[in-house]
Scaffold this motif. Structure first.
Motif, short mmCIF file in Angstrom:
data_model
loop_
_atom_site.label_atom_id
_atom_site.label_comp_id
_atom_site.label_asym_id
_atom_site.label_seq_id
_atom_site.Cartn_x
_atom_site.Cartn_y
_atom_site.Cartn_z
N THR A 40 -80.48 -32.46 45.31
CA THR A 40 -81.83 -32.70 45.83
C THR A 40 -82.34 -31.48 46.43
O THR A 40 -83.91 -31.16 46.05
CB THR A 40 -81.63 -33.72 47.27
OG1 THR A 40 -80.88 -34.73 46.91
CG2 THR A 40 -83.21 -34.16 47.53
N LYS A 86 -83.78 -29.82 43.34
CA LYS A 86 -84.87 -30.46 42.82
C LYS A 86 -86.26 -30.04 43.53
O LYS A 86 -87.28 -29.68 43.13
CB LYS A 86 -84.93 -31.77 42.80
CG LYS A 86 -83.84 -32.52 41.88
CD LYS A 86 -83.80 -33.92 42.09
CE LYS A 86 -82.76 -34.70 41.11
NZ LYS A 86 -82.80 -36.19 41.06
N VAL A 87 -85.87 -29.95 44.94
CA VAL A 87 -87.23 -29.54 45.98
C VAL A 87 -87.33 -28.05 45.51
O VAL A 87 -88.81 -27.59 45.15
CB VAL A 87 -86.60 -29.64 47.13
CG1 VAL A 87 -87.98 -29.02 48.19
CG2 VAL A 87 -86.55 -31.16 47.59
N ASN A 117 -88.47 -34.23 48.77
CA ASN A 117 -88.60 -34.27 47.28
C ASN A 117 -89.67 -35.33 46.69
O ASN A 117 -90.40 -35.06 45.92
CB ASN A 117 -87.22 -34.45 46.77
CG ASN A 117 -87.04 -34.69 45.13
OD1 ASN A 117 -87.78 -33.68 44.52
ND2 ASN A 117 -86.08 -35.44 44.63
#
Lengths: 89, 156
Positions: A44, A47-48, B66
């Protein structure tokens, strides 16, 4: 709708970078121990990080890079004309 | 050394005057989409600052971060009304008789299939539960596009 003021791009962008830096710091504050850094958490985070690089940093870096390339090319073109004048043969 | 420093200062000042580097730096970023980008960056900064006060663990925080960036990516690359992609969630707001479709990624459309209605009992946030949906309710307040600036963003 009448806007009370026109936001300045540079100031807005710098403020966004400051907020993003705090957001990254916040990740460290909410992660109490290295044991919590699981594989899913790392995915995660990647991805960020990728989204920030792509959508926020990438545009500006690309535009500055294009601008610098164009300026360098124009300077080189001017230098080439000067050389051709200095040495006509 | 002093001479070198003076020369460097003079050359730097000369470069600034002749090239106007400060203005050039601004000009290179200027364009028809500069206002739109400025507003987008401001909205993203406001949204991210809201996430900083989110109570929860690292997994929830990164999930929300996200998702926020995912929605921002959609918001900044798709024009309103584009059919290139569909937002996951749409929130309808009414202003002076006008009905605007504002995307609110934490609030699903009424009647639309959600993760829960599809039989998925897993919640988006680990700290969320059906008896005390405090985090979920809190995140409903976070919009990528705040109300006062929506018309300007819509025009971009």
């Amino acid at each position: 709708m009448t806007q009370p003021f026109e936001p300045d791009f540079v100031q807005t962008y710098c403020s966004l970078l400051v907020v993003l830096a705090e957001a990254y710091q916040h990740i460290l504050s909410v992660t109490t121990s290295p044991i919590e850094c699981t594989q899913n958490l790392m995915v995660t985070f990647q991805k960020v990080d990728e989204k920030i690089r792509k959508n926020i940093l990438g545009w500006v870096v690309k535009e500055i890079d294009d601008y610098c390339r164009a300026e360098t090319q124009s300077e080189l073109d001017g230098l080439e004309k000067f050389i051709s004048i200095a040495s006509p043969s | 050394m002093i001479q070198y420093s003076v020369q460097k200062t003079i050359s730097t000042e000369s470069f600034r005057r002749t090239k106007g580097w400060e203005e050039s730096t601004i000009l290179l970023l200027e364009g028809e989409g500069l206002t739109c980008r400025t507003m987008n960056y401001m909205l993203l900064g406001m949204s991210v600052s809201g996430l900083l006060e989110l109570p929860g663990n690292a997994a929830d925080y990164l999930k929300a971060f996200n998702q926020l960036l995912h929605e921002y990516e959609y918001h900044s690359t798709h024009e309103p009304g584009s059919v290139a992609g569909k937002p996951k969630m749409v929130y309808t707001i009414r202003i002076n008789g006008l009905i605007l479709q504002q995307r609110n990624f934490f609030k699903p459309v009424k009647g639309a299939p959600t993760r829960r209605s599809e039989g998925n009992t897993e919640t988006f946030f680990a700290g969320e539960n059906t008896t005390n949906p405090s985090i979920y309710t809190y995140l409903n307040l976070i919009n990528l596009v705040p109300f006062p600036h929506y018309p300007l963003v819509g025009r971009c």
